[in-house]
Design an enzyme around this catalytic site. Structure first.
Site: not given
Length: 401
Positions: A141, A226, A255
């Site tokens: 994801f 990531d 984030k």
């Protein structure tokens, strides 16, 4: 009708139904706790998918944002501003890298990483034009743009969004032999999450990440980590890659870099990689804006103390011990994770992940399900041991009911 019910009805009436939120309406928050529109408090055990690593309304971050709001918030990259240089320098140092390319959202940062790897492949590695290949893992994801869902194996995220972007090859996560077989002369990068969050907090086998690092280095391929969810303290280290002594060619961050205050993301790499860009080839109006840089600089300063990483390590060990006890029963099939991050697989006989999340919400604890029977636990790193234990007590009560 309660205030929360009225607000939910208004939201459902006018918003696209691309999410299925739990029926709680957050009106205020502080630390690890949120309060709904009717005054009920909940322990936040999701932390905005790690965007809120430092808790809701962390005072240092709020103060940094307020101070910057009184000065300047946006210049675009048409001009320099006085926070940009410090942000790039300090983030590069935190990552052990040389250059930073700031963006806003995680998906934008992943898109930037993809573009950077391709440009590097053509300009530096000598891959023939139009043939650059990036290898990714199944169950990944990385975001929801058209290009990113093109290499997703989640049909819910992918279906009906074609035609899909070519140039990607998917291999099984954790299978080093499959990765080695997929690498060829046109391969420019391997893009992977060191821990797969949306897939259920999947931790790769020991030795896998060092194996990826050795393979990519020997074949002149970029290793792109990531760390949008796993990075910036969540796993008990600044980066999840550190647990196996791995230093990638590129970090993709987001984030928690914005502290849950503003969207901030970045690609961080070497001068040899990010130096392939020339003016006009890539950009973002809001990327690296003064407000974002001010908040991110405070995030970086907080991480430099090591306090939050150590807290995630110690509380994470306690979390996984307690979840391991629950796994000894018949309701929990498996527990995975690292630091203050866990994926808990529930026996379907005890309900779906969604049903369990709703039952926990009724008891004042907020988590979120994924892939049917899995719930994710990722409280803010500032959560107290007492509050964490209370949340785990509610989980045990739900599982035994």
């Amino acid at each position: 009708m309660s205030t929360s019910e009225r607000l939910i009805a208004a939201s459902e009436a006018r918003s696209a139904h691309n999410y299925h939120p739990l029926p709680v309406v957050v009106a205020s928050a502080e630390g690890a706790w949120v309060t709904d529109a009717d005054g009920r408090r909940y322990l936040d055990m999701l932390a905005g998918y790690s965007a809120l690593n430092f808790g809701h309304r962390n005072q240092r971050l709020i103060d940094a944002a307020k101070a910057q709001l009184d000065r300047v918030t946006l210049t675009s990259r048409a001009f320099y501003h006085d926070r940009f240089g410090d942000f790039c320098e300090q983030l590069a140092e935190l990552c052990g890298m040389e250059m930073v390319l700031p963006m806003n959202t995680g998906a934008e940062a992943v898109e930037t990483a993809v573009k950077t790897a391709r440009k590097w492949g053509y300009r530096s590695k000598g891959v023939p034009d139009g043939r650059a290949k990036i290898i990714v893992a199944d169950n990944n994801f990385h975001g929801r743009t058209t290009t990113i869902v093109s290499f997703s194996t989640d049909e819910e995220a992918r279906a009906d969004f074609g035609p899909y972007t070519p140039g990607f090859e998917i291999v099984p996560y954790g299978d080093l032999a499959a990765l080695e077989a997929a690498v060829d002369d046109d391969t420019v990068a391997v893009l992977m999450e060191p821990i797969q969050g949306e897939a259920g907090v999947l931790v790769p086998p020991a030795g896998y990440l060092p194996g990826v690092r050795d393979l990519t280095r020997s074949r002149n391929v970029l290793m792109i980590a990531d760390e949008i969810q796993s990075g910036l303290g969540r796993t008990g280290a600044t980066f999840a890659c550190e647990h196996e002594g791995v230093h990638p060619d590129m970090y993709v961050l987001g984030k928690a870099l914005g502290g849950g205050v503003v969207p901030v993301s970045a690609v961080v790499s070497s001068r040899a990689v990010l130096g392939v860009y020339k003016p006009g080839e890539h950009g973002s109006t809001f990327g690296g804006n003064p407000l974002a840089c001010a908040v991110a600089l405070e995030v970086i300063a907080m991480l430099r103390t090591g306090e939050y990483q150590q807290r995630a390590k110690e509380l994470g060990e306690h979390l996984h011990h307690e979840l391991g006890v629950l796994a000894g029963g018949d309701a929990v099939r498996e527990v995975r994770g690292r630091g203050l991050w866990a994926g808990v697989d529930i026996d379907p006989a005890h309900g779906t992940g969604r049903q369990l999340s709703e039952k926990l919400m009724q008891r004042g604890v907020l988590v979120k399900d994924t892939h049917g029977s899995t719930i994710r636990i990722a409280p803010p790193l500032v959560v107290s041991k007492e509050d964490l234990d209370w949340g785990l007590e509610q989980l045990e009560a739900v599982l035994s009911s």
